[in-house]
Motif scaffolding. Structure first.
Motif, mmCIF file in Angstrom:
data_model
loop_
_atom_site.group_PDB
_atom_site.id
_atom_site.type_symbol
_atom_site.label_atom_id
_atom_site.label_comp_id
_atom_site.label_asym_id
_atom_site.label_seq_id
_atom_site.Cartn_x
_atom_site.Cartn_y
_atom_site.Cartn_z
ATOM 1 N N MET A 1 0.940 -1.312 -0.239
ATOM 2 C CA MET A 1 -0.308 0.121 0.046
ATOM 3 C C MET A 1 0.679 1.484 -0.207
ATOM 4 O O MET A 1 2.014 1.702 0.970
ATOM 5 N N LEU A 2 0.644 2.357 -0.903
ATOM 6 C CA LEU A 2 1.580 3.266 -1.716
ATOM 7 C C LEU A 2 0.419 4.457 -0.500
ATOM 8 O O LEU A 2 -0.391 4.723 -1.057
ATOM 9 N N PHE A 3 0.961 5.774 0.047
ATOM 10 C CA PHE A 3 1.057 6.793 0.723
ATOM 11 C C PHE A 3 2.053 7.736 -0.044
ATOM 12 O O PHE A 3 3.144 7.637 0.099
ATOM 13 N N ARG A 4 1.006 8.829 0.069
ATOM 14 C CA ARG A 4 2.473 10.039 -0.676
ATOM 15 C C ARG A 4 1.841 11.662 -0.061
ATOM 16 O O ARG A 4 0.326 11.676 0.134
ATOM 17 N N THR A 5 2.814 12.492 0.115
ATOM 18 C CA THR A 5 2.388 13.900 0.287
ATOM 19 C C THR A 5 3.277 14.948 -0.294
ATOM 20 O O THR A 5 4.566 14.130 -0.814
ATOM 21 N N SER A 6 3.146 16.253 -0.831
ATOM 22 C CA SER A 6 3.791 17.047 -1.128
ATOM 23 C C SER A 6 3.428 17.950 -1.016
ATOM 24 O O SER A 6 1.995 18.514 0.186
ATOM 25 N N ILE A 7 4.685 19.153 -0.570
ATOM 26 C CA ILE A 7 4.125 20.809 -0.306
ATOM 27 C C ILE A 7 5.246 21.371 -0.674
ATOM 28 O O ILE A 7 6.360 20.832 -1.158
ATOM 29 N N LEU A 81 6.685 -9.957 8.633
ATOM 30 C CA LEU A 81 5.637 -9.841 7.853
ATOM 31 C C LEU A 81 5.612 -8.457 7.582
ATOM 32 O O LEU A 81 4.466 -8.089 6.659
ATOM 33 N N VAL A 82 5.912 -7.673 7.975
ATOM 34 C CA VAL A 82 6.176 -6.007 6.963
ATOM 35 C C VAL A 82 7.166 -5.033 6.916
ATOM 36 O O VAL A 82 8.186 -5.480 7.235
ATOM 37 N N LYS A 83 7.172 -4.650 5.713
ATOM 38 C CA LYS A 83 8.519 -3.837 5.272
ATOM 39 C C LYS A 83 8.232 -2.707 5.457
ATOM 40 O O LYS A 83 6.676 -2.700 3.825
ATOM 41 N N GLY A 107 5.491 -6.853 1.836
ATOM 42 C CA GLY A 107 5.503 -8.193 2.773
ATOM 43 C C GLY A 107 4.150 -8.885 2.656
ATOM 44 O O GLY A 107 2.920 -8.059 3.049
ATOM 45 N N PRO A 108 4.022 -9.921 3.238
ATOM 46 C CA PRO A 108 3.010 -10.656 3.224
ATOM 47 C C PRO A 108 1.906 -10.122 4.240
ATOM 48 O O PRO A 108 0.652 -9.937 3.712
ATOM 49 N N LEU A 109 1.977 -8.947 5.584
ATOM 50 C CA LEU A 109 1.012 -8.796 6.086
ATOM 51 C C LEU A 109 0.540 -6.527 6.038
ATOM 52 O O LEU A 109 0.119 -6.430 6.717
ATOM 53 N N GLY A 110 1.706 -6.157 4.614
ATOM 54 C CA GLY A 110 1.802 -4.872 4.274
ATOM 55 C C GLY A 110 0.557 -4.289 3.754
ATOM 56 O O GLY A 110 0.405 -2.999 4.399
ATOM 57 N N ARG A 111 -0.278 -4.875 3.061
ATOM 58 C CA ARG A 111 -1.752 -4.511 2.418
ATOM 59 C C ARG A 111 -2.598 -4.136 3.618
ATOM 60 O O ARG A 111 -2.935 -3.539 3.861
ATOM 61 N N LEU A 112 -2.271 -5.541 4.705
ATOM 62 C CA LEU A 112 -3.421 -5.262 5.653
ATOM 63 C C LEU A 112 -3.399 -4.136 7.194
ATOM 64 O O LEU A 112 -4.272 -3.457 7.174
ATOM 65 N N ILE A 113 -1.732 -4.294 7.008
ATOM 66 C CA ILE A 113 -1.588 -3.201 8.257
ATOM 67 C C ILE A 113 -1.689 -1.920 7.628
ATOM 68 O O ILE A 113 -2.049 -0.471 8.402
ATOM 69 N N GLY A 114 -0.989 -1.603 6.442
ATOM 70 C CA GLY A 114 -0.965 -0.453 5.757
ATOM 71 C C GLY A 114 -2.841 0.058 6.207
ATOM 72 O O GLY A 114 -3.533 1.055 5.987
ATOM 73 N N LYS A 115 -3.580 -0.947 5.215
ATOM 74 C CA LYS A 115 -5.736 -0.626 5.441
ATOM 75 C C LYS A 115 -5.848 -0.311 6.758
ATOM 76 O O LYS A 115 -6.763 0.817 6.362
#
Length: 139
Positions: A1-7, A81-83, A107-115
């Motif tokens: 899961m990808l998050f982004r911000t700019s300013i 399980l998360v990177k 990682g295997p749990l990355g998407r779940l943790i991200g959500k």
């Protein structure tokens, strides 16, 4: 899961880079970080490890994996399980500097943790960007 911000920051890139890479001072300009410990002392450098404590999150050790001096750095933190990979970029802009931050959970749990942490992650990235802006534009 990808998050982004700019300013956009009304300060030259060199000033923004100086503020952004003074890792030990992050708690002074963003409430999203409560403590920073330089496991490997010194200014930002490749392979440097930094322990960061953030509200509502367990402490994490980040390791710098890429560095383009004056322009960007990437660091990685791992948990079972998360990177998590975060990239910080400073670019010239017609109004000063464009600062961007991305955070990707894999990682295997990355998407779940991200959500599960999406709202908090988005808030912390915005707090970080606004903090860099205020510190860079200030005295």
């Amino acid at each position: 899961m990808l998050f982004r911000t700019s300013i956009i920051i009304d300060a030259p890139p060199r000033r923004v880079w100086s503020v952004y890479t003074d890792l030990a001072r992050w708690p002074e300009w963003t409430a999203s970080v409560t403590a920073v410990t330089l496991v490997d002392p010194g200014s930002l450098h490749l392979s440097q490890r930094v322990r960061i404590k953030q509200p509502k999150l367990p402490p994490a050790v980040w390791t710098v994996t890429a560095l383009d001096e004056g322009r960007s750095w990437t660091w990685v933190s791992t948990a079972p399980l998360v990177k998590t990979t975060a990239t910080h970029t400073v670019e010239p802009h017609e109004r000063g500097t464009l600062m961007s931050a991305t955070l990707e959970q894999g990682g295997p749990l990355g998407r779940l943790i991200g959500k599960m942490a999406a709202g908090l992650t988005d808030r912390y990235l915005v707090m970080e960007a606004e903090g860099v802006k205020a510190a860079s534009e200030g005295p």
